[in-house]
Design a protein around this motif. Structure first.
Motif, PDB file in Angstrom:
ATOM      1  N   HIS A  51     -14.979 -20.650 -12.350  1.00  0.00           N
ATOM      2  CA  HIS A  51     -13.590 -20.328 -12.679  1.00  0.00           C
ATOM      3  C   HIS A  51     -13.447 -18.818 -12.755  1.00  0.00           C
ATOM      4  CE1 HIS A  51     -12.019 -24.299 -13.511  1.00  0.00           C
ATOM      5  NE2 HIS A  51     -13.033 -24.570 -14.297  1.00  0.00           N
ATOM      6  N   GLN A  52     -12.831 -18.216 -11.763  1.00  0.00           N
ATOM      7  CA  GLN A  52     -12.577 -16.783 -11.829  1.00  0.00           C
ATOM      8  C   GLN A  52     -11.497 -16.498 -12.865  1.00  0.00           C
ATOM      9  OE1 GLN A  52     -12.192 -15.882  -7.486  1.00  0.00           O
ATOM     10  NE2 GLN A  52     -12.386 -13.796  -8.230  1.00  0.00           N
ATOM     11  N   ALA A  53     -11.611 -15.356 -13.529  1.00  0.00           N
ATOM     12  CA  ALA A  53     -10.558 -14.967 -14.471  1.00  0.00           C
ATOM     13  C   ALA A  53      -9.257 -14.773 -13.691  1.00  0.00           C
ATOM     14  CB  ALA A  53     -10.954 -13.669 -15.173  1.00  0.00           C
ATOM     15  N   PRO A  54      -8.145 -15.332 -14.188  1.00  0.00           N
ATOM     16  CA  PRO A  54      -6.877 -15.210 -13.454  1.00  0.00           C
ATOM     17  C   PRO A  54      -6.367 -13.769 -13.463  1.00  0.00           C
ATOM     18  CG  PRO A  54      -6.499 -16.185 -15.605  1.00  0.00           C
ATOM     19  CD  PRO A  54      -7.982 -16.047 -15.453  1.00  0.00           C
ATOM     20  N   GLU A  55      -5.648 -13.396 -12.413  1.00  0.00           N
ATOM     21  CA  GLU A  55      -5.078 -12.034 -12.339  1.00  0.00           C
ATOM     22  C   GLU A  55      -4.157 -11.793 -13.543  1.00  0.00           C
ATOM     23  OE1 GLU A  55      -4.362  -8.260 -11.311  1.00  0.00           O
ATOM     24  OE2 GLU A  55      -5.887  -9.565 -10.414  1.00  0.00           O
ATOM     25  N   THR A  56      -3.328 -12.786 -13.845  1.00  0.00           N
ATOM     26  CA  THR A  56      -2.459 -12.720 -15.031  1.00  0.00           C
ATOM     27  C   THR A  56      -2.778 -13.933 -15.899  1.00  0.00           C
ATOM     28  OG1 THR A  56      -0.729 -11.704 -13.700  1.00  0.00           O
ATOM     29  CG2 THR A  56      -0.067 -12.605 -15.822  1.00  0.00           C
ATOM     30  N   PHE A  57      -3.020 -13.688 -17.171  1.00  0.00           N
ATOM     31  CA  PHE A  57      -3.403 -14.769 -18.080  1.00  0.00           C
ATOM     32  C   PHE A  57      -2.284 -15.059 -19.071  1.00  0.00           C
ATOM     33  CE2 PHE A  57      -5.448 -15.982 -22.194  1.00  0.00           C
ATOM     34  CZ  PHE A  57      -5.865 -17.242 -21.799  1.00  0.00           C
ATOM     35  N   THR A  58      -1.917 -16.335 -19.197  1.00  0.00           N
ATOM     36  CA  THR A  58      -0.997 -16.783 -20.244  1.00  0.00           C
ATOM     37  C   THR A  58      -1.596 -18.040 -20.872  1.00  0.00           C
ATOM     38  OG1 THR A  58       0.315 -18.390 -18.970  1.00  0.00           O
ATOM     39  CG2 THR A  58       0.943 -16.056 -18.769  1.00  0.00           C
TER      40      THR A  58
ATOM     41  N   SER B 151     -14.879 -28.315 -28.051  1.00  0.00           N
ATOM     42  CA  SER B 151     -13.897 -27.550 -27.277  1.00  0.00           C
ATOM     43  C   SER B 151     -12.862 -26.843 -28.152  1.00  0.00           C
ATOM     44  CB  SER B 151     -13.182 -28.480 -26.285  1.00  0.00           C
ATOM     45  OG  SER B 151     -14.105 -29.061 -25.390  1.00  0.00           O
ATOM     46  N   ALA B 152     -13.215 -26.583 -29.411  1.00  0.00           N
ATOM     47  CA  ALA B 152     -12.265 -25.913 -30.304  1.00  0.00           C
ATOM     48  C   ALA B 152     -11.920 -24.512 -29.811  1.00  0.00           C
ATOM     49  CB  ALA B 152     -12.824 -25.850 -31.722  1.00  0.00           C
ATOM     50  N   ASP B 153     -12.834 -23.909 -29.033  1.00  0.00           N
ATOM     51  CA  ASP B 153     -12.562 -22.560 -28.520  1.00  0.00           C
ATOM     52  C   ASP B 153     -11.374 -22.552 -27.555  1.00  0.00           C
ATOM     53  OD1 ASP B 153     -14.238 -24.078 -26.874  1.00  0.00           O
ATOM     54  OD2 ASP B 153     -15.289 -22.346 -26.056  1.00  0.00           O
ATOM     55  N   ILE B 154     -11.217 -23.637 -26.779  1.00  0.00           N
ATOM     56  CA  ILE B 154     -10.077 -23.725 -25.853  1.00  0.00           C
ATOM     57  C   ILE B 154      -8.776 -23.796 -26.651  1.00  0.00           C
ATOM     58  CG2 ILE B 154      -8.943 -25.159 -24.098  1.00  0.00           C
ATOM     59  CD1 ILE B 154     -11.700 -25.992 -23.142  1.00  0.00           C
ATOM     60  N   ASP B 155      -8.743 -24.674 -27.645  1.00  0.00           N
ATOM     61  CA  ASP B 155      -7.564 -24.804 -28.504  1.00  0.00           C
ATOM     62  C   ASP B 155      -7.235 -23.467 -29.165  1.00  0.00           C
ATOM     63  OD1 ASP B 155      -5.645 -26.432 -30.243  1.00  0.00           O
ATOM     64  OD2 ASP B 155      -7.008 -25.643 -31.776  1.00  0.00           O
ATOM     65  N   TRP B 156      -8.256 -22.767 -29.652  1.00  0.00           N
ATOM     66  CA  TRP B 156      -8.118 -21.493 -30.369  1.00  0.00           C
ATOM     67  C   TRP B 156      -7.506 -20.415 -29.465  1.00  0.00           C
ATOM     68  CZ3 TRP B 156     -11.003 -16.701 -30.352  1.00  0.00           C
ATOM     69  CH2 TRP B 156     -10.916 -15.940 -31.542  1.00  0.00           C
ATOM     70  N   ILE B 157      -8.030 -20.315 -28.243  1.00  0.00           N
ATOM     71  CA  ILE B 157      -7.536 -19.282 -27.327  1.00  0.00           C
ATOM     72  C   ILE B 157      -6.099 -19.585 -26.879  1.00  0.00           C
ATOM     73  CG2 ILE B 157      -7.856 -18.211 -25.046  1.00  0.00           C
ATOM     74  CD1 ILE B 157     -10.916 -18.508 -25.502  1.00  0.00           C
ATOM     75  N   ILE B 158      -5.797 -20.857 -26.596  1.00  0.00           N
ATOM     76  CA  ILE B 158      -4.429 -21.210 -26.180  1.00  0.00           C
ATOM     77  C   ILE B 158      -3.437 -20.869 -27.291  1.00  0.00           C
ATOM     78  CG2 ILE B 158      -2.856 -23.098 -25.579  1.00  0.00           C
ATOM     79  CD1 ILE B 158      -5.190 -24.469 -24.138  1.00  0.00           C
ATOM     80  N   LYS B 159      -3.781 -21.232 -28.536  1.00  0.00           N
ATOM     81  CA  LYS B 159      -2.911 -20.928 -29.684  1.00  0.00           C
ATOM     82  C   LYS B 159      -2.615 -19.435 -29.772  1.00  0.00           C
ATOM     83  CE  LYS B 159      -4.121 -24.448 -33.088  1.00  0.00           C
ATOM     84  NZ  LYS B 159      -5.217 -24.728 -34.017  1.00  0.00           N
ATOM     85  N   ILE B 160      -3.664 -18.635 -29.632  1.00  0.00           N
ATOM     86  CA  ILE B 160      -3.514 -17.180 -29.741  1.00  0.00           C
ATOM     87  C   ILE B 160      -2.704 -16.628 -28.565  1.00  0.00           C
ATOM     88  CG2 ILE B 160      -4.787 -14.990 -29.650  1.00  0.00           C
ATOM     89  CD1 ILE B 160      -7.030 -16.589 -31.229  1.00  0.00           C
ATOM     90  N   ALA B 161      -2.994 -17.126 -27.359  1.00  0.00           N
ATOM     91  CA  ALA B 161      -2.281 -16.640 -26.168  1.00  0.00           C
ATOM     92  C   ALA B 161      -0.780 -16.948 -26.259  1.00  0.00           C
ATOM     93  CB  ALA B 161      -2.876 -17.258 -24.913  1.00  0.00           C
ATOM     94  N   LYS B 162      -0.431 -18.055 -26.919  1.00  0.00           N
ATOM     95  CA  LYS B 162       0.991 -18.393 -27.102  1.00  0.00           C
ATOM     96  C   LYS B 162       1.695 -17.347 -27.961  1.00  0.00           C
ATOM     97  CE  LYS B 162       2.726 -22.620 -27.210  1.00  0.00           C
ATOM     98  NZ  LYS B 162       3.030 -24.030 -27.512  1.00  0.00           N
ATOM     99  N   LYS B 163       0.958 -16.749 -28.886  1.00  0.00           N
ATOM    100  CA  LYS B 163       1.542 -15.755 -29.798  1.00  0.00           C
ATOM    101  C   LYS B 163       1.500 -14.333 -29.215  1.00  0.00           C
ATOM    102  CE  LYS B 163      -1.175 -17.235 -33.335  1.00  0.00           C
ATOM    103  NZ  LYS B 163      -1.782 -17.262 -34.668  1.00  0.00           N
ATOM    104  N   ALA B 164       0.648 -14.117 -28.220  1.00  0.00           N
ATOM    105  CA  ALA B 164       0.412 -12.755 -27.717  1.00  0.00           C
ATOM    106  C   ALA B 164       1.562 -12.264 -26.847  1.00  0.00           C
ATOM    107  CB  ALA B 164      -0.889 -12.730 -26.915  1.00  0.00           C
TER     108      ALA B 164
END
Length: 249
Positions: A131-138, A170-183
């Motif tokens: 999985h390459q890092a996306p050019e734009t991350f949301t 997989s709590a790390d996935i949940d954690w990152i999505i939550k944070i990205a929603k606020k960023a």
């Protein structure tokens, strides 16, 4: 004033790899780093290795925990930096000037992220993650899989919250999505920022991890969309392995 980075390392019985990880953090050219190490009461000599560097650590805890995410929550609770980065035992910050380069890409972002290089247990490079890092991350970027590894994401600490302990794998996935929603500002550094030791998760745990991931994606993306996305994931996975099998033949 340079932002303070809290680097958190979680370790349990990994005397083979812990020193590599520690040195990749302590030898950074960037000087405003707070290093927190959480050891799960190791019995294999890991703690003796960590203690060689105790004078250079901000915090060291060695006690039993209820699993990796419980240990990571302990690290988060102790962190006082402007940003947090998890660099768990066996992984490394990519180069000794990586942190400096990350913060030089843009001022005051909510999230900085980059690319990861994979390594096997003998520390031979396996190249870039599938999985390459996306050019734009949301927060929607994980719909086709975890496109940024945990070790390759620097997060403003004020946006963080404890990991949800209902998830064991997989709590790390949940954690990152939550944070990205606020960023509001997410910066692609366009750098390799981490070296990741490929783990030997058992098939049973891998299956449980995939089930948890499906549940998390249902929650954020909806069941129907998630089902369609998983068809795409399966197709991409099949294509990836077919392509690499041909390359190796």
């Amino acid at each position: 004033m340079l932002p303070k980075l809290s680097v958190i390392t979680i370790v349990y019985n990994n005397a083979k790899d812990i020193e590599r990880t520690i040195l990749s953090v302590l030898n950074q050219s960037y000087k405003n780093i707070e290093y927190v190490v959480i050891d799960g009461a190791s019995t294999d000599g890991t703690l003796n290795i960590i203690k060689k560097y105790e004078g250079r650590l901000a915090k060291l805890i060695s006690e039993k925990d209820k699993g990796i995410y419980d240990a990571m929550n302990k690290g988060l609770a102790l962190a006082t930096g402007d940003y947090v980065l998890f660099m768990n035992s066996g992984d490394e910050i990519y180069e000794l000037d990586t942190v400096e380069k990350v913060f030089a890409t843009a001022p005051n972002a909510d999230i900085y992220y980059g690319e990861t290089e994979m390594y096997d247990e003998n520390w031979n490079s396996l190249g870039q993650r599938r999985h390459q890092a996306p050019e734009t991350f949301t927060w929607r970027s994980f719909k086709y899989g975890m496109s940024i590894s945990h070790q390759a994401i620097y997060i403003k600490r004020s946006l963080t919250e404890p990991y949800d302990l209902q998830y064991k794998y997989s709590a790390d996935i949940d954690w990152i999505i939550k944070i990205a929603k606020k960023a509001s500002s997410i910066v692609n550094t366009h750098l390799y920022v981490a070296k990741y030791l490929v783990g030997g998760m058992s098939k049973q745990k891998h299956r449980e991890s995939l089930k948890e991931r499906f549940k998390i994606f249902n929650h954020y993306y909806g069941f129907i969309a998630n089902l369609i996305n998983h068809v795409v994931i399966a197709f991409n996975l099949g294509f990836y392995f077919l392509k690499h099998r041909r390359t190796n033949d």
